[in-house]
Design a protein around this motif. Sequence first.
Motif, PDB file in Angstrom:
ATOM      1  N   PRO A   7      33.003 -24.505  58.968  1.00 20.31           N
ATOM      2  CA  PRO A   7      33.764 -24.370  57.525  1.00 20.31           C
ATOM      3  C   PRO A   7      32.575 -24.092  56.546  1.00 20.31           C
ATOM      4  CG  PRO A   7      34.645 -26.217  58.544  1.00 20.31           C
ATOM      5  CD  PRO A   7      33.504 -25.720  59.731  1.00 20.31           C
ATOM      6  N   ILE A   8      31.186 -24.632  56.485  1.00 19.93           N
ATOM      7  CA  ILE A   8      30.459 -24.476  55.628  1.00 19.93           C
ATOM      8  C   ILE A   8      29.896 -23.110  55.614  1.00 19.93           C
ATOM      9  CG2 ILE A   8      27.910 -24.880  54.815  1.00 19.93           C
ATOM     10  CD1 ILE A   8      28.424 -27.852  55.979  1.00 19.93           C
ATOM     11  N   GLU A   9      29.908 -22.522  56.698  1.00 17.06           N
ATOM     12  CA  GLU A   9      29.485 -20.873  56.790  1.00 17.06           C
ATOM     13  C   GLU A   9      30.638 -20.110  56.090  1.00 17.06           C
ATOM     14  OE1 GLU A   9      28.622 -17.620  59.837  1.00 17.06           O
ATOM     15  OE2 GLU A   9      28.115 -19.454  60.728  1.00 17.06           O
ATOM     16  N   VAL A  10      31.777 -20.353  56.340  1.00 19.82           N
ATOM     17  CA  VAL A  10      32.901 -19.848  55.976  1.00 19.82           C
ATOM     18  C   VAL A  10      32.918 -19.824  54.223  1.00 19.82           C
ATOM     19  CG1 VAL A  10      35.601 -19.905  55.642  1.00 19.82           C
ATOM     20  CG2 VAL A  10      34.132 -20.159  58.235  1.00 19.82           C
ATOM     21  N   GLU A  11      32.766 -21.134  53.752  1.00 20.11           N
ATOM     22  CA  GLU A  11      32.539 -21.168  52.315  1.00 20.11           C
ATOM     23  C   GLU A  11      31.636 -20.313  51.751  1.00 20.11           C
ATOM     24  OE1 GLU A  11      33.664 -22.292  48.286  1.00 20.11           O
ATOM     25  OE2 GLU A  11      34.591 -22.052  50.223  1.00 20.11           O
ATOM     26  N   SER A  12      30.538 -20.247  52.459  1.00 18.33           N
ATOM     27  CA  SER A  12      29.256 -19.704  51.944  1.00 18.33           C
ATOM     28  C   SER A  12      29.401 -18.201  52.005  1.00 18.33           C
ATOM     29  CB  SER A  12      28.064 -19.849  53.074  1.00 18.33           C
ATOM     30  OG  SER A  12      26.560 -19.274  52.472  1.00 18.33           O
ATOM     31  N   TYR A  13      30.007 -17.844  52.858  1.00 18.93           N
ATOM     32  CA  TYR A  13      30.401 -16.156  52.901  1.00 18.93           C
ATOM     33  C   TYR A  13      31.371 -16.036  51.905  1.00 18.93           C
ATOM     34  CZ  TYR A  13      27.680 -14.248  56.710  1.00 18.93           C
ATOM     35  OH  TYR A  13      26.855 -13.908  57.559  1.00 18.93           O
ATOM     36  N   ARG A  14      32.340 -16.670  51.498  1.00 16.73           N
ATOM     37  CA  ARG A  14      33.458 -16.646  50.697  1.00 16.73           C
ATOM     38  C   ARG A  14      32.686 -16.485  49.126  1.00 16.73           C
ATOM     39  NH1 ARG A  14      35.433 -18.758  46.650  1.00 16.73           N
ATOM     40  NH2 ARG A  14      34.648 -20.737  46.645  1.00 16.73           N
ATOM     41  N   ARG A  15      31.782 -17.448  49.092  1.00 15.51           N
ATOM     42  CA  ARG A  15      30.958 -17.470  47.505  1.00 15.51           C
ATOM     43  C   ARG A  15      30.109 -16.114  47.528  1.00 15.51           C
ATOM     44  NH1 ARG A  15      29.206 -23.730  46.575  1.00 15.51           N
ATOM     45  NH2 ARG A  15      31.307 -24.620  46.804  1.00 15.51           N
ATOM     46  N   MET A  16      29.500 -15.865  48.643  1.00 17.11           N
ATOM     47  CA  MET A  16      28.668 -14.600  48.628  1.00 17.11           C
ATOM     48  C   MET A  16      29.424 -13.477  48.230  1.00 17.11           C
ATOM     49  SD  MET A  16      26.359 -12.954  51.703  1.00 17.11           S
ATOM     50  CE  MET A  16      27.916 -12.606  52.581  1.00 17.11           C
ATOM     51  N   ARG A  17      30.800 -13.252  49.026  1.00 13.47           N
ATOM     52  CA  ARG A  17      31.428 -11.974  48.752  1.00 13.47           C
ATOM     53  C   ARG A  17      31.984 -12.060  47.375  1.00 13.47           C
ATOM     54  NH1 ARG A  17      33.680 -12.830  54.524  1.00 13.47           N
ATOM     55  NH2 ARG A  17      32.194 -11.699  55.866  1.00 13.47           N
ATOM     56  N   ALA A  18      32.336 -13.309  46.670  1.00 18.29           N
ATOM     57  CA  ALA A  18      32.805 -13.306  45.488  1.00 18.29           C
ATOM     58  C   ALA A  18      31.580 -12.841  44.364  1.00 18.29           C
ATOM     59  CB  ALA A  18      33.117 -14.659  44.924  1.00 18.29           C
ATOM     60  N   ARG A  19      30.306 -12.536  44.772  1.00 22.57           N
ATOM     61  CA  ARG A  19      29.254 -12.205  43.874  1.00 22.57           C
ATOM     62  C   ARG A  19      28.763 -11.115  44.416  1.00 22.57           C
ATOM     63  NH1 ARG A  19      25.022 -16.918  43.508  1.00 22.57           N
ATOM     64  NH2 ARG A  19      24.176 -15.375  42.634  1.00 22.57           N
ATOM     65  N   LEU A  20      29.096 -10.653  45.601  1.00 18.71           N
ATOM     66  CA  LEU A  20      28.566  -9.194  46.079  1.00 18.71           C
ATOM     67  C   LEU A  20      29.742  -8.439  46.844  1.00 18.71           C
ATOM     68  CD1 LEU A  20      26.097  -7.323  46.883  1.00 18.71           C
ATOM     69  CD2 LEU A  20      25.804  -8.801  48.873  1.00 18.71           C
ATOM     70  N   ASP A  21      30.094  -7.448  46.253  1.00 21.27           N
ATOM     71  CA  ASP A  21      31.066  -6.446  47.093  1.00 21.27           C
ATOM     72  C   ASP A  21      30.297  -5.733  48.228  1.00 21.27           C
ATOM     73  OD1 ASP A  21      33.164  -4.896  48.092  1.00 21.27           O
ATOM     74  OD2 ASP A  21      33.176  -3.992  46.120  1.00 21.27           O
ATOM     75  N   THR A  22      30.923  -6.106  49.290  1.00 18.64           N
ATOM     76  CA  THR A  22      30.025  -5.309  50.486  1.00 18.64           C
ATOM     77  C   THR A  22      31.194  -4.447  51.208  1.00 18.64           C
ATOM     78  OG1 THR A  22      30.701  -6.917  51.908  1.00 18.64           O
ATOM     79  CG2 THR A  22      28.516  -6.891  51.106  1.00 18.64           C
TER      80      THR A  22
END
Length: 195
Positions: A7-22
């Motif tokens: 779950p920490i990785e899931v949340e980390s990716y969620r936060r990253m994607r909120a700041r970076l559109d890939t």
Amino acid sequence: MNRVVHPIEVESYRRMRARLDTSHFPPLTRAVVERVVHSAADLDYAGDLVMDEADLEKAHAALHAGAPVVVDVAMVGAGITRRETVCRLKDAESGPGLTRSAHAIRLAHEQVGPGALWVIGNAPTALEELLTLDADPALVIGLPVGFVGAVESKAALRESGLPAVSNVSEKGGSAVAAAALNALLYHPTSAEEKL
């Protein structure tokens, strides 16, 4: 075999994607960019990395078909999960005009032959040596770090025409090189996607 994501990785990716559109990247390029950015917590990698989706597709197929994975240092190998790696640094020696890292690449080439995936995250001289060999790689992940030789070795990799993942700046290192390979390992094959 599906990977269980914490779950920490899931949340980390969620936060990253909120700041970076890939979303504009093709699938494997996106996977590599996101995993590298995640591993370094450095959004600038999204504009610094250089790769070709067709090269990644071929490398992904080779990797999942069992192609060997060669690393320049044990730290890169330690970061690659779900796959054994070849690292010959312990067996290598330096000599006139030859660093220990470069010698290790020669030894690994003798061991694995053509078609391997090469993951270089530490030594620019390892990448430089690989470019002198007839390695016929499935992919070269060339992300050595440093202020001496790193930029030049990565530029030489891009100019070589070999299938590659590299970046333009001095940045790099074991963690990001391993992350780039892990992105290909974790990305499902077409057979896994149908399950």
